[in-house]
Design an enzyme around this catalytic site. Sequence first.
Site, short mmCIF file in Angstrom:
data_model
loop_
_atom_site.label_atom_id
_atom_site.label_comp_id
_atom_site.label_asym_id
_atom_site.label_seq_id
_atom_site.Cartn_x
_atom_site.Cartn_y
_atom_site.Cartn_z
N ASP A 271 -15.62 -44.00 -3.76
CA ASP A 271 -15.69 -43.40 -2.59
C ASP A 271 -16.13 -43.94 -1.58
OD1 ASP A 271 -14.18 -41.06 -3.48
OD2 ASP A 271 -15.66 -39.58 -3.69
N SER B 258 -17.22 -30.76 -9.22
CA SER B 258 -17.95 -31.96 -9.20
C SER B 258 -19.49 -31.76 -9.69
CB SER B 258 -17.90 -32.43 -7.89
OG SER B 258 -16.70 -33.03 -7.55
N GLU C 134 -21.47 -26.79 5.08
CA GLU C 134 -22.67 -27.14 4.43
C GLU C 134 -24.01 -26.41 5.41
OE1 GLU C 134 -20.64 -29.49 4.74
OE2 GLU C 134 -20.05 -29.88 3.00
#
Lengths: 339, 311
Positions: free
Chosen positions: B114, B34, B55
């Site tokens: 999304d 992505s 993350e």
Amino acid sequence: MNFWFILFQDKRTEHKNYQTPTKISVNKSLNFYQQSNISNLISQIYNTIFAKNYTINIMPDISKLNDVVSQVRRDIVRMVHANSSGHPGGSLGCTEFLTALYFEVMNHNTKFSMDAKGEDVFFLSNGHISPVFYSVLARAGYFDVAELSTFRKLNSRLQGHPTTHEGLEGVRMASGSLGQGLSNAIGAALTKKLNKDDSMVYTLHGDGELQEGQCWEAFMYAAGKKVDNLIATIDYNQKQIDGSLDEVLPMGNLTAKLEAFDWIVLEEFQGNNIEAVINTLGRAKELAGNGKPVAIIMHTEMGNGVDYMMGTHKWHGSAPNDEQLADALAQNPETLGDY
Amino acid sequence: MEKKDTRSGFGAGLTVLGRTNPNVVALCADLTGSLKMNEFQNENPERFFQIGIAEANMMGIAAGMTIGGKIPFTGTFANFSTSRVYDQIRQSIAYSGKNVKICASHAGVTLGEDGATHQVLEDIGMMKMLPHMVVINPCDYNQTKAATIAIANHEGSVYLRFGRPAVPNFTPADQNFIIGKALHLQEGTDVTIFATGHLVWESLEAAKTLAEAGISAEVINIHTIKPLDSKAILSAVSKTKCVVTAEEHMLNGGLGDSIAQLLSRENPTPIEMVGVNDTFGESGTPMQLLEKYGLDAKAIVAAAIKAVARK
């Protein structure tokens, strides 16, 4: 293989003149060694024995180190008293550990360089025990001990929690918001590998701090990606601000949890015995570099060295008054000169 | 007009850095495809770090990697690059003064189908509030590529924001990207449109429509929201005397907010803001969402007419 392992064990106990305080899970050790090929195994154990003998030949001067410990304890209680704020309990509990690291174990340069090329580095993840960190850095020579008097005051480089922001020598990362230090240390360890720098990265974490989820992201990563130039120590005093670990959030069997995360785990039952701490750190260093990160569960007493601060969580973040300060100082002789 | 996604501009810039700067390392939290980081990964496997879906750990590791001279570029969606890890960025990167480049794709409503969980519209505000953080939102493929290369030479923390959809690639391929330097894209005398990101192209389209209506619109690309090019902004406003700001971001905390602060202090001027007004996004195609949330050329034209009328 058993023979070699027994020899390894015998040599360790033979040269220890104090009660052996540490244990390593034997099954885990065997599994670990079983994974190596036989020549590596022999060389590892030979090196282990050789390194032990070498250590024995230049045994650290424990009495001198304990003089540092006594002075650091004085610094801690005086710094916290002067502000009526700070965290003396955990600082006192980790005095032997930090003294061992900076005065015996780490290869480091007090002429500070942020990049630390060719040097071992240390990250204090539980930044609230800044008093012990500042005192040890100053006593080791990173900055003038007189600056300890500025702790937590306006315009000081000695902020309540450590920071790089004010340019204090010896600090490479801000900490205070918990749970971040292991990730930082992994980063530094990865860069050392890229730079072909075989120095070690050390960290210290509170036990309560492991309630932060980021720690477990980092535990998972370090083992999964074989970050084996990393030694993480957990200050296992079993206390946090609101009470004992069990009262706040039971942590279960930390050793088993970290082993399940595929770390090599050493348990140090005498975290306030500097000789024991030095030996355990030495063993951790020997076990490093073999594909797995190493953790030390270090049992300590919060408030160690000041009798009325021990056995309770009440001195986690409270400062002594004048009378209590005098009491604490009377228990810890001035050895290197007060700041 | 050729259309390309800005995230591919990031990927192309990172590939150049992989070939030219041995200190650049890249970290990704399970979104390599992505973020278009595959080419860097393939060419520099030893300098690419797959962190997994973690993350917070990625930001902490990136901060630590700077110790020893590496220049880490982190890559994940904008939402997971900011709001999910704000405290890690605040303490380990911004406050610690680390040379980390936080590269964030799929920003804004143009992430599309999304939906709102992934459509961060608050990221510019969060990041610009952090002391010394540089905040850049390039407008097309070429500018994103140039910005990616440029930030490697800037010592300090940077937030680089880009997006998912293919959009017109209209800035020159050989542009010299200068952090903090506004770009005049079109001269005009009646109103100045300050735009960032995907809405720069929409502003150029709006300027054409405005010209047909007899309004001469100046279009200035503010690719760097912080530090803001105050001099260029004040100079333009002194000439046109009214302003439109355009961004794919919440009005609170965005580019319009920064320009309004500047103008209210230095030169109070009628200002109309195109942005998202205190609401979450939703599922839809990028173009549908730009239209529904008033983030297209049509909305910019309406705002410009209103701004001119207020002079």
